[in-house]
Design a protein around this motif. Structure first.
Motif, short mmCIF file in Angstrom:
data_model
loop_
_atom_site.label_atom_id
_atom_site.label_comp_id
_atom_site.label_asym_id
_atom_site.label_seq_id
_atom_site.Cartn_x
_atom_site.Cartn_y
_atom_site.Cartn_z
N VAL A 31 2.99 -2.89 12.66
CA VAL A 31 2.36 -2.87 11.34
C VAL A 31 1.68 -4.21 11.07
CG1 VAL A 31 2.78 -2.76 8.85
CG2 VAL A 31 3.88 -1.10 10.36
N LYS A 32 2.36 -5.30 11.44
CA LYS A 32 1.77 -6.63 11.28
C LYS A 32 0.48 -6.76 12.11
CE LYS A 32 5.85 -9.51 10.31
NZ LYS A 32 6.72 -10.59 10.86
N ARG A 33 0.54 -6.32 13.36
CA ARG A 33 -0.64 -6.42 14.23
C ARG A 33 -1.80 -5.60 13.68
NH1 ARG A 33 0.17 -6.45 20.66
NH2 ARG A 33 -2.10 -6.40 20.39
N PHE A 34 -1.48 -4.45 13.13
CA PHE A 34 -2.50 -3.59 12.53
C PHE A 34 -3.16 -4.30 11.35
CE2 PHE A 34 -3.25 -0.26 9.20
CZ PHE A 34 -4.39 0.31 9.78
N ILE A 35 -2.37 -4.92 10.50
CA ILE A 35 -2.89 -5.63 9.33
C ILE A 35 -3.76 -6.82 9.75
CG2 ILE A 35 -2.22 -7.05 7.34
CD1 ILE A 35 0.26 -5.23 7.05
N PHE A 36 -3.30 -7.60 10.72
CA PHE A 36 -4.07 -8.76 11.16
C PHE A 36 -5.34 -8.35 11.90
CE2 PHE A 36 -0.23 -11.10 10.22
CZ PHE A 36 -0.70 -12.36 9.84
N GLU A 44 -2.84 0.21 2.26
CA GLU A 44 -3.18 1.22 1.26
C GLU A 44 -4.69 1.35 1.07
OE1 GLU A 44 -1.07 0.27 -2.29
OE2 GLU A 44 0.80 1.19 -1.60
N SER A 45 -5.42 0.31 1.45
CA SER A 45 -6.88 0.37 1.34
C SER A 45 -7.53 0.88 2.62
CB SER A 45 -7.45 -1.03 1.01
OG SER A 45 -7.29 -1.92 2.11
N MET A 46 -6.71 1.22 3.59
CA MET A 46 -7.20 1.73 4.87
C MET A 46 -6.66 3.13 5.12
SD MET A 46 -7.01 -1.71 7.29
CE MET A 46 -5.29 -2.13 6.98
N GLY A 47 -7.06 3.72 6.25
CA GLY A 47 -6.61 5.07 6.55
C GLY A 47 -6.80 5.42 8.00
#
Length: 319
Positions: A31-36, A44-47
């Motif tokens: 999840v961290k890697r996805f966010i970075f 929540e602003s992505m999909g």
């Protein structure tokens, strides 16, 4: 360092559903890697499109193996489907082209040489890995209650996929394992005098306040020191960390003079499966002992056997 309220909420969702600590760490990592990857945008602003681009990047730019990509997918599927309640649907992304490599395996003579170079509890640990087909984490998590010395079997609890399974226990380790159990219980009794015991599954110590005094819950391979429970924060004694036997193995492989194969803890599980097939066991039996959900996962060992041990003569040798 301040903790992210969002990541802590995801962590809470993971624990609410009873996932293991290892799975929790893995999911939070991805999840961290996805966010970075998306310049710290909030999930929540992505999909689905952002998830697809991340997974495709892992395959194309990262050149990761299929299993790595699937682990990332599982983490992000949990994030959106479970935690955020926003199902991703069919992503249709590009799967990694890098296939799973055939595992390195040891023959029984090589296993014997490595075990001879190990001592004490470390020889016992790797004997169980090879003799029972366990993962290193499964072996180190074994508690006294998981061992049946009379029936020569052991129970793996909360294995991969959060499943329990039973597998064989080599008769040749029964005496040594019995001694290890006695030593572990002595450590437990000493800890109990300080009000300390083995780390217990979440909330069990609240339901059964004296469970930490019961020998059944003691780890067979306890750590050398106390620590804080990762969830409750209570002082306890956890099992041996897997980095310790890994270091011992590296030294033993060098002493055994095995330099042409990549040997790690998982190699003993691979070698267990391969040797069973060589001895004529059917693949479904091997699947059950390894705890594989799909027989296709076990099928890779038939390729290992076919490549290295089939015994087929080369046409050139028949000239």
């Amino acid at each position: 360092m301040a903790k992210s309220p969002f990541l802590e909420s995801i962590r809470s969702e993971i624990r609410l559903r009873g996932y293991s600590i290892r799975t929790e760490k893995t999911y939070i990592h991805w999840v961290k890697r996805f966010i970075f990857f998306h310049q710290k945008r909030h999930p929540e602003s992505m999909g689905a499109e952002e998830v697809k681009s991340f997974l495709t990047s892992l395959a194309v730019q990262g050149n990761v193996a299929i299993n790595t990509q699937k682990t990332a997918l599982n983490a992000l599927a949990f994030l959106y489907n479970q935690a955020l309640n926003r199902p991703l649907g069919d992503l249709g992304f590009q799967y990694a082209s890098k296939p799973r490599n055939l595992p390195h395996v040891l023959n029984k003579y090589e296993v014997g040489k490595i075990l001879a170079a190990l001592e004490g509890k470390y020889r016992l640990i790797f004997s169980i890995l090879y003799g029972s087909g366990l993962r290193i984490s499964e072996c180190l998590r074994l508690r006294v209650m998981d061992i049946d010395l009379e029936r020569c079997c052991l129970t793996v609890r909360n294995g991969k996929g959060n499943k329990d399974r039973q597998t064989i226990l080599p008769r040749s380790v029964v005496n040594e394992l019995s001694v290890a159990i006695d030593e572990a219980i002595k450590i437990q009794k000493t800890d109990n005098k300080q009000g300390i015991g083995p780390s217990l599954p979440f909330a069990l110590d609240r339901k059964y306040p004296n469970a930490f005094r019961e020998p059944a819950w003691m780890f067979i391979f306890p750590s050398s020191s106390h620590c804080s429970h990762p969830i409750s924060g209570k002082i306890c004694r956890h099992h041996l960390h897997d980095s310790v036997p890994r270091k011992q193995l590296k030294t033993a492989v060098g002493k055994a003079g095995i330099f042409k194969k990549r040997v790690n803890c998982h190699t003993f599980r691979h070698s267990f499966a391969t040797q069973l097939l060589l001895d004529g066991r059917d693949i479904r039996t091997v699947q059950e002992l390894l705890g594989h959900k799909d027989v296709n996962t076990t099928q890779i060992y038939t390729h290992v056997v076919g490549q290295y041990y089939a015994g087929t003569s080369s046409p050139l040798d028949l000239l």
